[in-house]
Design a protein around this motif. Sequence first.
Motif, PDB file in Angstrom:
ATOM      1  N   ARG A 273       0.954  -1.691   0.254  1.00  0.00           N
ATOM      2  CA  ARG A 273       0.105  -0.038   0.502  1.00  0.00           C
ATOM      3  C   ARG A 273       0.813   1.671  -0.372  1.00  0.00           C
ATOM      4  N   VAL A 274       1.693   1.724   0.744  1.00  0.00           N
ATOM      5  CA  VAL A 274       2.219   2.505   0.900  1.00  0.00           C
ATOM      6  C   VAL A 274       3.306   2.744  -0.376  1.00  0.00           C
ATOM      7  N   ARG A 275       3.324   1.453  -1.183  1.00  0.00           N
ATOM      8  CA  ARG A 275       4.617   1.282  -2.225  1.00  0.00           C
ATOM      9  C   ARG A 275       3.818   2.126  -2.780  1.00  0.00           C
ATOM     10  N   ASP A 276       2.549   2.325  -3.264  1.00  0.00           N
ATOM     11  CA  ASP A 276       1.644   2.163  -4.416  1.00  0.00           C
ATOM     12  C   ASP A 276       1.639   3.904  -4.564  1.00  0.00           C
ATOM     13  N   ILE A 277       1.055   4.009  -3.236  1.00  0.00           N
ATOM     14  CA  ILE A 277       1.689   5.919  -2.726  1.00  0.00           C
ATOM     15  C   ILE A 277       2.851   6.305  -3.223  1.00  0.00           C
ATOM     16  N   LEU A 278       3.648   5.660  -2.493  1.00  0.00           N
ATOM     17  CA  LEU A 278       4.508   6.476  -2.935  1.00  0.00           C
ATOM     18  C   LEU A 278       5.281   6.982  -3.957  1.00  0.00           C
ATOM     19  N   HIS A 279       4.928   5.826  -5.402  1.00  0.00           N
ATOM     20  CA  HIS A 279       5.158   6.058  -6.501  1.00  0.00           C
ATOM     21  C   HIS A 279       3.693   6.752  -7.002  1.00  0.00           C
ATOM     22  N   GLU A 280       3.022   6.316  -6.581  1.00  0.00           N
ATOM     23  CA  GLU A 280       1.804   7.784  -7.639  1.00  0.00           C
ATOM     24  C   GLU A 280       2.704   9.059  -7.445  1.00  0.00           C
ATOM     25  N   ASN A 281       2.861   9.652  -6.205  1.00  0.00           N
ATOM     26  CA  ASN A 281       3.798  10.632  -5.358  1.00  0.00           C
ATOM     27  C   ASN A 281       4.201  11.094  -6.417  1.00  0.00           C
ATOM     28  N   THR A 282       5.430  10.197  -6.616  1.00  0.00           N
ATOM     29  CA  THR A 282       6.586  10.369  -7.136  1.00  0.00           C
ATOM     30  C   THR A 282       6.478  10.912  -8.402  1.00  0.00           C
ATOM     31  N   GLU A 283       5.914  10.237  -9.667  1.00  0.00           N
ATOM     32  CA  GLU A 283       5.722   9.793 -10.799  1.00  0.00           C
ATOM     33  C   GLU A 283       4.950  10.753 -11.406  1.00  0.00           C
ATOM     34  N   ARG A 284       3.751  11.668 -10.011  1.00  0.00           N
ATOM     35  CA  ARG A 284       2.791  13.010 -10.660  1.00  0.00           C
ATOM     36  C   ARG A 284       4.321  13.914 -10.988  1.00  0.00           C
ATOM     37  N   PHE A 285       4.826  14.036  -9.777  1.00  0.00           N
ATOM     38  CA  PHE A 285       5.858  14.857  -9.805  1.00  0.00           C
ATOM     39  C   PHE A 285       6.728  14.654 -11.072  1.00  0.00           C
ATOM     40  N   ALA A 286       7.402  13.603 -11.316  1.00  0.00           N
ATOM     41  CA  ALA A 286       8.002  13.714 -11.705  1.00  0.00           C
ATOM     42  C   ALA A 286       7.795  13.815 -13.533  1.00  0.00           C
ATOM     43  N   GLN A 287       6.635  13.888 -13.485  1.00  0.00           N
ATOM     44  CA  GLN A 287       5.472  14.556 -14.890  1.00  0.00           C
ATOM     45  C   GLN A 287       5.272  15.502 -15.202  1.00  0.00           C
TER      46      GLN A 287
ATOM     47  N   ALA B 201      14.171   2.342  -4.874  1.00  0.00           N
ATOM     48  CA  ALA B 201      14.495   1.592  -5.763  1.00  0.00           C
ATOM     49  C   ALA B 201      12.510   2.431  -6.638  1.00  0.00           C
ATOM     50  N   VAL B 202      11.588   3.311  -5.901  1.00  0.00           N
ATOM     51  CA  VAL B 202      10.320   4.390  -6.753  1.00  0.00           C
ATOM     52  C   VAL B 202      11.454   4.866  -7.804  1.00  0.00           C
ATOM     53  N   HIS B 203      12.185   5.719  -6.704  1.00  0.00           N
ATOM     54  CA  HIS B 203      13.212   6.354  -7.635  1.00  0.00           C
ATOM     55  C   HIS B 203      13.731   6.123  -9.439  1.00  0.00           C
ATOM     56  N   ALA B 204      14.277   4.983  -9.332  1.00  0.00           N
ATOM     57  CA  ALA B 204      14.664   4.414  -9.998  1.00  0.00           C
ATOM     58  C   ALA B 204      13.724   3.773 -10.710  1.00  0.00           C
ATOM     59  N   ASP B 205      13.167   3.516 -10.873  1.00  0.00           N
ATOM     60  CA  ASP B 205      10.960   2.881 -11.574  1.00  0.00           C
ATOM     61  C   ASP B 205      11.018   4.187 -12.381  1.00  0.00           C
ATOM     62  N   VAL B 206      10.679   5.205 -11.539  1.00  0.00           N
ATOM     63  CA  VAL B 206       9.202   6.209 -11.594  1.00  0.00           C
ATOM     64  C   VAL B 206      10.982   6.357 -12.887  1.00  0.00           C
ATOM     65  N   CYS B 207      12.096   6.779 -12.911  1.00  0.00           N
ATOM     66  CA  CYS B 207      12.787   7.417 -13.696  1.00  0.00           C
ATOM     67  C   CYS B 207      12.920   6.820 -14.683  1.00  0.00           C
ATOM     68  N   LYS B 208      12.474   5.402 -14.727  1.00  0.00           N
ATOM     69  CA  LYS B 208      12.967   4.663 -15.876  1.00  0.00           C
ATOM     70  C   LYS B 208      11.291   4.799 -16.496  1.00  0.00           C
ATOM     71  N   THR B 209      10.510   4.619 -16.125  1.00  0.00           N
ATOM     72  CA  THR B 209       9.510   3.994 -16.421  1.00  0.00           C
ATOM     73  C   THR B 209       9.189   5.737 -17.454  1.00  0.00           C
ATOM     74  N   SER B 210       8.672   6.676 -17.100  1.00  0.00           N
ATOM     75  CA  SER B 210       8.668   7.928 -17.237  1.00  0.00           C
ATOM     76  C   SER B 210       9.675   8.502 -18.277  1.00  0.00           C
ATOM     77  N   GLY B 211      10.815   8.053 -18.286  1.00  0.00           N
ATOM     78  CA  GLY B 211      12.014   8.452 -19.011  1.00  0.00           C
ATOM     79  C   GLY B 211      11.934   9.866 -18.686  1.00  0.00           C
ATOM     80  N   VAL B 212      12.090  10.369 -17.800  1.00  0.00           N
ATOM     81  CA  VAL B 212      12.457  12.135 -16.524  1.00  0.00           C
ATOM     82  C   VAL B 212      13.433  11.266 -15.895  1.00  0.00           C
ATOM     83  N   ALA B 213      14.457  12.440 -16.574  1.00  0.00           N
ATOM     84  CA  ALA B 213      15.560  12.730 -15.628  1.00  0.00           C
ATOM     85  C   ALA B 213      15.405  12.672 -14.535  1.00  0.00           C
ATOM     86  N   MET B 214      14.912  12.565 -13.184  1.00  0.00           N
ATOM     87  CA  MET B 214      14.836  13.157 -11.987  1.00  0.00           C
ATOM     88  C   MET B 214      15.552  12.684 -11.389  1.00  0.00           C
ATOM     89  N   LYS B 215      16.718  13.460 -10.146  1.00  0.00           N
ATOM     90  CA  LYS B 215      17.564  13.302  -9.544  1.00  0.00           C
ATOM     91  C   LYS B 215      17.448  13.467  -7.700  1.00  0.00           C
TER      92      LYS B 215
END
Length: 289
Positions: free
Chosen positions: A66-80, A103-117
């Motif tokens: 549950r917390v994984r999904d919340i953090l991933h979605e929050n990070t994905e929104r930010f990257a976009q 891990a979420v940072h790495a996954d979002v960078c990979k799936t979104s294509g955004v070079a987030m630091k």
Amino acid sequence: MTDTLTQLLTEVKRLADAIERVAGPPNAINDWSAAECFVWHPTGARLQPVARPNRVALTLIRGVDRVRDILHENTERFAQGFAANNVLLWGARGMGKSSLVKAVHADVCKTSGVAMKLIEVHREDIASLPALLDLLKTSGQRVIVFCDDLSFDHDDTAYKSLKAALDGGIEGRPDNVLFYATSNRRHLLPRNMMENEQSTAINPSEAVEEKVSLSDRFGLWLGFHKCSQDDYLTMIDGYASHFNLPLPTEKLHAEALEWATTRGARSGRVAWQYIQDLAGRLRVDISNA
């Protein structure tokens, strides 16, 4: 005349050297293309690239879906480029709080294509956050500032710098920056510190509000709790399958439970420590798996 000029030049050089020592080294020229992850060093405003971050694949982090999904979605929104919240990951030790952030940072960078630091700030450098934000707001990068194991002790006033950097300053937090922190405490400050403030204040409730308001700067509080035996064994099975460790399930579970008993706890960290021990005994290289 020549001697006088030479002496004058020597004095000028000595004065210039003294000024340079007082001023300190010049600010570093940071190369954003050097890595995805950096460590912040306030001296010289230097961002040290981390070529090989210490992290695991997101699929290996179990028991915190549950917390994984919340953090991933929050990070994905930010990257976009959409609105997102600062996040405090708090709770039981060894349950993968910092591992999940990386891990979420790495996954979002990979799936979104955004070079987030991802920039790690050490606890002792929290007071330098305003300087880091000044550097980041004109960087053109989307950045997650990360502090692991964040907490404050008695008489520690660095939390005020964090409050201002998160939300309270006149400039506010730059739109291209989020702050993620992990802690064993939800309110970041020890209970006795808040109680001391309460007992000595003219208005005790206002003193407690001042301390608790730090956690309020985080829009998301994600709690991590001690895992059950089933969750622990699920972690073990996930690691064993991923690394192809040739041990029958019954023996694997028996050893893993014994390992947890000797450690006095079940957690993601304990599971990983057992897997490292098992891989070493089986002579299986898991360093690049």
